[in-house]
Enzyme design. Structure first.
Site, PDB file in Angstrom:
ATOM      1  N   LYS A  60      40.209  37.152  37.774  1.00  0.00           N
ATOM      2  CA  LYS A  60      40.828  38.007  38.801  1.00  0.00           C
ATOM      3  C   LYS A  60      39.829  38.479  39.850  1.00  0.00           C
ATOM      4  CE  LYS A  60      44.422  38.095  38.398  1.00  0.00           C
ATOM      5  NZ  LYS A  60      45.367  36.963  38.643  1.00  0.00           N
ATOM      6  N   GLY A  92      38.967  36.305  42.380  1.00  0.00           N
ATOM      7  CA  GLY A  92      39.159  35.436  43.533  1.00  0.00           C
ATOM      8  C   GLY A  92      38.888  33.978  43.219  1.00  0.00           C
ATOM      9  N   HIS A 147      34.470  30.242  34.095  1.00  0.00           N
ATOM     10  CA  HIS A 147      34.314  31.688  33.974  1.00  0.00           C
ATOM     11  C   HIS A 147      33.025  32.033  33.230  1.00  0.00           C
ATOM     12  CE1 HIS A 147      38.002  32.702  35.860  1.00  0.00           C
ATOM     13  NE2 HIS A 147      38.798  32.291  34.897  1.00  0.00           N
ATOM     14  N   PRO A 171      35.132  46.034  40.658  1.00  0.00           N
ATOM     15  CA  PRO A 171      35.500  45.866  39.252  1.00  0.00           C
ATOM     16  C   PRO A 171      36.825  46.513  38.865  1.00  0.00           C
ATOM     17  CG  PRO A 171      33.176  46.384  39.446  1.00  0.00           C
ATOM     18  CD  PRO A 171      33.764  46.560  40.816  1.00  0.00           C
TER      19      PRO A 171
END
Length: 285
Positions: free
Chosen positions: A24, A26, A81, A102
């Site tokens: 999350k 981008g 990730h 964050p």
């Protein structure tokens, strides 16, 4: 659903683009920008998840992912990730790390949890739904406060606050390296064309001036949401709604969900996790 060991066996090519992000922050947006720059047309030749596979994703068999990437003749752009300290850094590859406020990322992560079909995940992984994922979830405010206070091992819970800051702090320490580019979500939102041009220049990709308007339009939130079936990272049917994956969030707005005391506690916590320069960059409007 992730196994970073796959990177140890993956043969990188000169010029490969590795997108290393937390959830999350981008990821899909940056994948789309890279796709538009590589192919230089809004009419992509395949769904985004096929053009830019998530290499660590164990639901897709390793041999299948490797074969798909090996067959690609275009410049490859690969999603992960995993932080940079967990993957090989090839001197002739390019690495993009995307950052975001964050708290904003955390709120979107909470909502994404509602969109994931846990039973489908269990079916594909052969693992039961974790106890923590069963039953009713806490309300957003309660969950967000717990997220700001979490002390999870970054390797075990990379999307909790310690994991997010470990990922970004490692990238920040490497920011002077010539094959690393830091991208801020807020900059993409404020000046999409400017950031796309910056990324293109850094990747040594030349774009005809006449093509820029249609490429920038294709990377906007509205255009990507309209093509959710082709763009959302859901090749295995894990989402209740691909359209819901694209949930608009304003940079910095999530902080308003915390009381002044809770936000102050968050600030004290995060100040112990990262250098001041990174935090200033990360939290700016």
């Amino acid at each position: 659903m992730e196994d970073s060991h796959r990177w140890l066996d993956f043969p990188l090519r000169d010029g490969d683009i590795i997108l290393s992000t937390r959830s999350k922050h981008g990821t899909t947006w940056t994948q789309m920008i890279c796709a538009l720059l590589v192919f230089q047309t809004p009419d992509l030749p395949a769904p985004l998840t096929e053009l830019s596979p998530w290499l660590d994703w164990t639901i897709a068999p390793k041999a299948t992912v490797f074969a798909r990437l090996e067959a690609q003749r275009h410049r490859r752009f690969i999603k992960t990730h995993t932080p940079l300290d967990g993957i090989p850094v090839h001197p002739a590859a390019r690495y993009i790390v995307v950052a975001r406020h964050p708290l904003d990322a955390a709120v979107l992560l909470y909502h994404q949890g509602d969109n994931i079909i846990r039973e489908r995940v269990a079916e594909l992984t052969g693992e039961p739904v974790p106890e923590a994922k069963r039953g009713p979830r806490p309300e957003l405010h309660e969950w967000l406060v717990a997220w700001t206070l979490s002390e999870n091992d970054p390797r075990e819970a990379p999307d909790m606050l310690p994991g997010v800051m470990a990922h970004l702090s490692d990238a920040w320490r490497r920011r002077a390296e010539s094959n690393l580019l830091l991208v801020h979500y807020a900059d993409l939102a404020a000046d999409l064309e400017g950031e796309m041009r910056r990324i293109a220049a850094w990747l040594d990709i030349e774009v005809d001036e006449t093509r820029w308007p249609e490429l920038v339009k294709a990377a906007t939130f509205g255009e990507m949401k309209a093509k959710a079936d082709q763009v959302a990272p859901d090749p295995a049917g894990l989402f209740r709604s691909r359209d819901a994956f694209f949930r608009r969030g304003t940079s910095g707005s999530a902080a308003e969900l915390l009381t002044p005391e809770e936000f102050a506690a968050y600030e004290r916590r995060i100040e112990s996790m990262a250098p001041k320069e990174l935090l200033t960059w990360l939290h700016r409007p």
